[in-house]
Write an enzyme that holds these catalytic residues in place. Structure first.
Site, PDB file in Angstrom:
ATOM      1  N   GLY A  36       0.805  -1.217   0.000  1.00  0.00           N
ATOM      2  CA  GLY A  36       0.000   0.000   0.000  1.00  0.00           C
ATOM      3  C   GLY A  36       0.837   1.265   0.000  1.00  0.00           C
ATOM      4  N   PHE A  37       0.183   2.399   0.329  1.00  0.00           N
ATOM      5  CA  PHE A  37       0.808   3.713   0.261  1.00  0.00           C
ATOM      6  C   PHE A  37       1.394   3.882  -1.143  1.00  0.00           C
ATOM      7  CE2 PHE A  37       3.092   7.413   2.039  1.00  0.00           C
ATOM      8  CZ  PHE A  37       2.061   7.923   2.796  1.00  0.00           C
ATOM      9  N   LYS A  40       3.973   6.068  -7.976  1.00  0.00           N
ATOM     10  CA  LYS A  40       4.087   5.772  -9.406  1.00  0.00           C
ATOM     11  C   LYS A  40       4.805   4.458  -9.705  1.00  0.00           C
ATOM     12  CE  LYS A  40       3.805  10.474 -11.197  1.00  0.00           C
ATOM     13  NZ  LYS A  40       4.613  11.660 -11.565  1.00  0.00           N
ATOM     14  N   HIS A  42       4.495   1.610  -7.998  1.00  0.00           N
ATOM     15  CA  HIS A  42       3.456   0.564  -7.953  1.00  0.00           C
ATOM     16  C   HIS A  42       2.567   0.623  -9.194  1.00  0.00           C
ATOM     17  CE1 HIS A  42       4.111   1.480  -3.521  1.00  0.00           C
ATOM     18  NE2 HIS A  42       4.381   0.184  -3.572  1.00  0.00           N
ATOM     19  N   ASP A 155      13.758  -2.950  -5.708  1.00  0.00           N
ATOM     20  CA  ASP A 155      14.223  -3.942  -4.736  1.00  0.00           C
ATOM     21  C   ASP A 155      14.659  -5.182  -5.513  1.00  0.00           C
ATOM     22  OD1 ASP A 155      14.773  -5.698  -2.736  1.00  0.00           O
ATOM     23  OD2 ASP A 155      13.031  -5.185  -1.526  1.00  0.00           O
ATOM     24  N   ILE A 189      11.799   6.739  -7.509  1.00  0.00           N
ATOM     25  CA  ILE A 189      10.609   7.060  -6.720  1.00  0.00           C
ATOM     26  C   ILE A 189      10.481   6.088  -5.544  1.00  0.00           C
ATOM     27  CG2 ILE A 189       8.086   6.987  -6.768  1.00  0.00           C
ATOM     28  CD1 ILE A 189       8.167   8.376  -9.410  1.00  0.00           C
ATOM     29  N   ARG A 192       9.728   6.878   0.722  1.00  0.00           N
ATOM     30  CA  ARG A 192      10.575   7.532   1.727  1.00  0.00           C
ATOM     31  C   ARG A 192      11.131   8.878   1.266  1.00  0.00           C
ATOM     32  NH1 ARG A 192      12.076   2.039   2.282  1.00  0.00           N
ATOM     33  NH2 ARG A 192      11.262   1.168   4.233  1.00  0.00           N
TER      34      ARG A 192
END
Lengths: 288, 288
Positions: A36-37, A40, A42, A155, A189, A192
């Protein structure tokens, strides 16, 4: 019209029923797991998933199993209403948002353990993190039965671990890597980025610049890991100054994530930097 | 005519393709995993699977991962031609017989570990055995995508572990227990019965008789674990004499396999006996 039919599902039973029905229809499913949160990055995964699949499922689940002691599980940023809106606009068909109790009804007596690739990059400081990641993904894969699942290369370690999970345990799923989304300055992006001060925001693009520098070195023929890492570290130190702590600069084989003395094949160059209130990571792949 | 169309598949790619096609057709698949050297126990699993599914897949694979050091992996009995004939006669549609290299192309970097139920019954002497069992089953489940998988209650510990695997990791599969097949004397059918001497063959039905005695005690109201175990052990000692070693008599909750002082719910009473050249096991469930 795209994005007008996002269906929220919160129970395992309902998502499982939905998935079985879709399987029988012969339609394909693309899966985008998130905590969540949304940003762009995601949404670029959703975009990729929509190109190749009849249906797109996004999960939003802050998975307690992948947070260690002292990590920010309870403080992890959440904004469900905004996430729902963004998912809908991006064209997600099913938003799977289970509770922790729904996902983990009891203590696991059967555990998944990642025994390689974990002592490198960010994994070195997060013991057990990837065990939690592969456990929740295994459960999601079983419930949703996607044809393809999408993971950002931001990641890259997670991508490599998930690719190994699917390969070694013969999941009938294709794992699709999606390139990191960057703002025009080159900064990757990340949720954090909002924690950066104004000055740090100006410095932060140096991460990607340092990776491009390393890539250029390799492409020009430099093969010594030590030389490449030193050059990248020096550049970062110079650009960021003494107040910013470089957490690591690593050059590893990909996707094995093994240390190498000489660059002679596909490698990942990765950096992590600790700013005052945010730790940023970035990486680049080079096929040599 | 039943049993005329058994198809042998040896590669993961081919079984996966077959499974995907069947999923799309909406037909159901029942799965019977075996290590071959088939007997009536295995065939009763096929029989159950045929009742409830459109297709039946049987795997024959002696899984090296579930054998410990010093166990009989290489000596495990094999008879492929006879197995093919029996599977065909029983009405198996697909016989999946992969090689070890096909199943395990590389060392697993992601491991499945069973952390409960393993220090009881036969698991106590076979460290790592159930890790190997759940690993190979996870792979088979992903490749075959069955609606239902069938397990004999002869190995009740295996059934309990597999049921936990499927429950905790949300496999979209139903695990079906099938009652132990017995010869008229009550002796449970096992590949190892052939290793009994003529005298031992006469003694062996005492295992099941001892379980029936324990069951009767419970049904008559006895709740003390100690009393029940003592009575069953004494009976076995008397029937088998001093040359036969009783390996264990255990009374546990089911399916948790936890030790209990008082019988107050579903329990398993299990025995293991070491004859001269064969170790036999048997068990009985009692709902109290």
């Amino acid at each position: 019209m795209e994005g007008n039919k996002v269906k929220i599902i919160t129970t395992k039973q309902e998502i499982c029923q939905w998935a079985k029905q879709v399987k029988t229809s012969g339609k394909s499913v693309g899966f985008v797991p998130t905590m969540g949160f949304l940003h762009k990055g995601h949404l670029s995964l959703v975009h990729e998933a929509k190109q190749a699949n009849d249906h797109v499922v996004m999960s939003i689940f802050v998975n307690p199993l992948q947070f260690g002691r002292g990590e920010d599980y309870t403080a992890y940023p959440r904004d469900e209403e905004r996430d729902k809106k963004l998912a809908k606009e991006a064209g997600v068909d099913i938003l799977f948002m289970p509770s922790v109790n729904e996902m983990y009804r009891k203590q696991q007596s059967i555990k998944l353990m990642v025994t390689e690739r974990t002592d490198k990059l960010c994994g070195a400081k997060r013991p057990g993190h990837f065990d939690g990641v592969v456990t929740v993904l295994t459960k999601f894969f079983h419930l949703i039965m996607p044809n393809r699942a999408y993971f950002g290369l931001k990641d890259a370690q997670q991508f490599a671990v998930v690719a190994a999970l699917v390969d070694e345990l013969d999941f009938p799923i294709e794992i699709i890597p999606v390139n990191t989304v960057r703002v025009p300055s080159g900064l990757a992006i990340s949720s954090r980025n909002v924690y950066l001060t104004i000055d740090e925001k100006k410095q932060a693009p140096a991460l990607y610049q340092s990776l491009l520098l390393g890539k250029k070195l390799i492409e020009e023929g430099e093969t010594s890991s030590t030389v490449i890492i030193k050059t990248v570290s020096s550049y970062l130190n110079k650009q960021l100054g003494e107040t910013v702590k470089i957490d690591y600069v690593e050059l590893l084989s990909f996707p094995e994530l093994e240390e190498i003395a000489e660059v002679s094949r596909k490698v990942i160059l990765a950096v992590a930097v600790q700013f005052s209130a945010a730790r940023l990571i970035d990486n680049i792949m080079v096929d040599s």
